[in-house]
Design an enzyme around this catalytic site. Sequence first.
Site, PDB file in Angstrom:
ATOM      1  N   ASP A 191      16.390 -64.532   7.658  1.00 56.12           N
ATOM      2  CA  ASP A 191      15.052 -63.977   7.853  1.00 56.12           C
ATOM      3  C   ASP A 191      14.874 -63.549   9.309  1.00 56.12           C
ATOM      4  O   ASP A 191      15.599 -64.009  10.199  1.00 56.12           O
ATOM      5  CB  ASP A 191      13.988 -65.002   7.477  1.00 56.12           C
ATOM      6  CG  ASP A 191      13.968 -65.305   5.986  1.00 56.12           C
ATOM      7  OD1 ASP A 191      14.375 -64.422   5.204  1.00 56.12           O
ATOM      8  OD2 ASP A 191      13.567 -66.421   5.613  1.00 56.12           O
TER       9      ASP A 191
ATOM     10  N   HIS B 244      19.682 -59.502   5.910  1.00 58.45           N
ATOM     11  CA  HIS B 244      18.363 -60.014   5.518  1.00 58.45           C
ATOM     12  C   HIS B 244      18.374 -60.678   4.146  1.00 58.45           C
ATOM     13  O   HIS B 244      17.362 -61.244   3.709  1.00 58.45           O
ATOM     14  CB  HIS B 244      17.336 -58.872   5.524  1.00 58.45           C
ATOM     15  CG  HIS B 244      15.950 -59.307   5.874  1.00 58.45           C
ATOM     16  ND1 HIS B 244      15.529 -60.615   5.812  1.00 58.45           N
ATOM     17  CD2 HIS B 244      14.867 -58.596   6.287  1.00 58.45           C
ATOM     18  CE1 HIS B 244      14.264 -60.695   6.166  1.00 58.45           C
ATOM     19  NE2 HIS B 244      13.825 -59.487   6.458  1.00 58.45           N
TER      20      HIS B 244
END
Length: 456
Positions: free
Chosen positions: A433, A429
């Site tokens: 995304d 992450h």
Amino acid sequence: MPRVDVIMPQMGESIVEGTVSRWLKQVGDEVKRDEAILEISTDKVDAEIPSPAAGVLAEIKVPEGETVEVQTVIAVIDTDGKAGGVAEVAAGSEAAVTAPAAEEPATVVPTPTPTPTSVPPAPVASHQEGGVVTGAGGETAEERLRTKSTPLVRRIAAEHDIDISRIPGTGIAGRVTKKDILSFIESGKAAGAPAPAPATAPRPAAGGVASGEVLHPVVEPWPGDRVEPMSKIRKLTADHMVMSRRVSAHVTSFYEVDFTRIAALRRKKKGEYEQRGAKLTYMAFIIKTIADNLRRHPVLNASVSGDSIIYRQPINIGIAVALDWGLIVPVIKGTDELSMLGLAKTVVDLAERARTKKLSPDEVQKGTFTITNPGVFGSYIGAPIINQPQVAILGIGAIEKRPKVLTLDDGQDVIAIRTMSMLSIAYDHRIVDGADADRFMADVKKDLENFSEGAI
């Protein structure tokens, strides 16, 4: 008498040391040219090392279990076929690397028949993988040599709370040797040297990937317990998994995929592929689909280097292979450039050579994305750990027939038997995304469920 040195080979550009795992021949044994005389382990592969010449094993300079730098002389072959009364030498990690001055032996670099290890791993890609960190993005070979050192030197440094990076090294590329660290201690400089960073949180290297070993908690065994040291591949796997969880911000998404169309295509094309020497598996369809979508979603084929993102040009997909002695991730280079037939042949070939210890070091390096298949053991789905320095890994659950609710064209719902599976995507992450990963997986799901027969 004519003598030929056996040296610790460099099993890949990032390899700086190797461990003598087992001597297959003993002093006085006759050996043939290219006959395996010992096994070594590195942080990339295990390998059998062949004799560079025919003769007699006259001297063993490095005993089993010892780790030495590449290019170190580890044995001597007497090409006259006589041991010459030379005794076996159980040298330390700083073993002599030259023959007596009276005789200049010919140094021959053997061409090893490599066998797999990581990790890793590679060490390693996930709790199902054996992929190994290949090095930080901006880190040079010299920097790797200097910071890595040997287990003996690292142990001495830990015992005396010494930061190895502060010691002038006289080894290869400035690497700190046993003699260097002992001289440093005797000089009294160690008393003022700052302690190294805690082993459980090593300082990140230039490419954003933590370097150094991981110290795992020590647990006291109970009466009747069996205690055995970790194998090299297991230790590398353990270190790599801890490092990956610490470095990457792991998030996992799960997708249900209908493989009914692919199952029908497999039945239709299976015989044709077998006639051409290939086995058409579900894995080939998945690899092909992933490769095509990585080109459309480049952030899933990237790496993090400090505060920068490296978007990899090649698409090199690693496939986790479970072995009796550990885990390994062979890499299919240029995956997106292969046809389905080429992929089918390559997958079977790499898996077979992984199991028979015939992979080359290059075949377990430079992966850009990893696929692991816990479903082959019946697992519904898993949440794998990312194989550093990659940013994503795909997990495949069991592919099997299940009841599925379908909506017909007239709006009526029916229950049908479909070939189904669960796919998981674990992603980093820091740069990927949730929307990026979900768009990628939505395209993967669509392409698998509507796989074109013309692509086979």
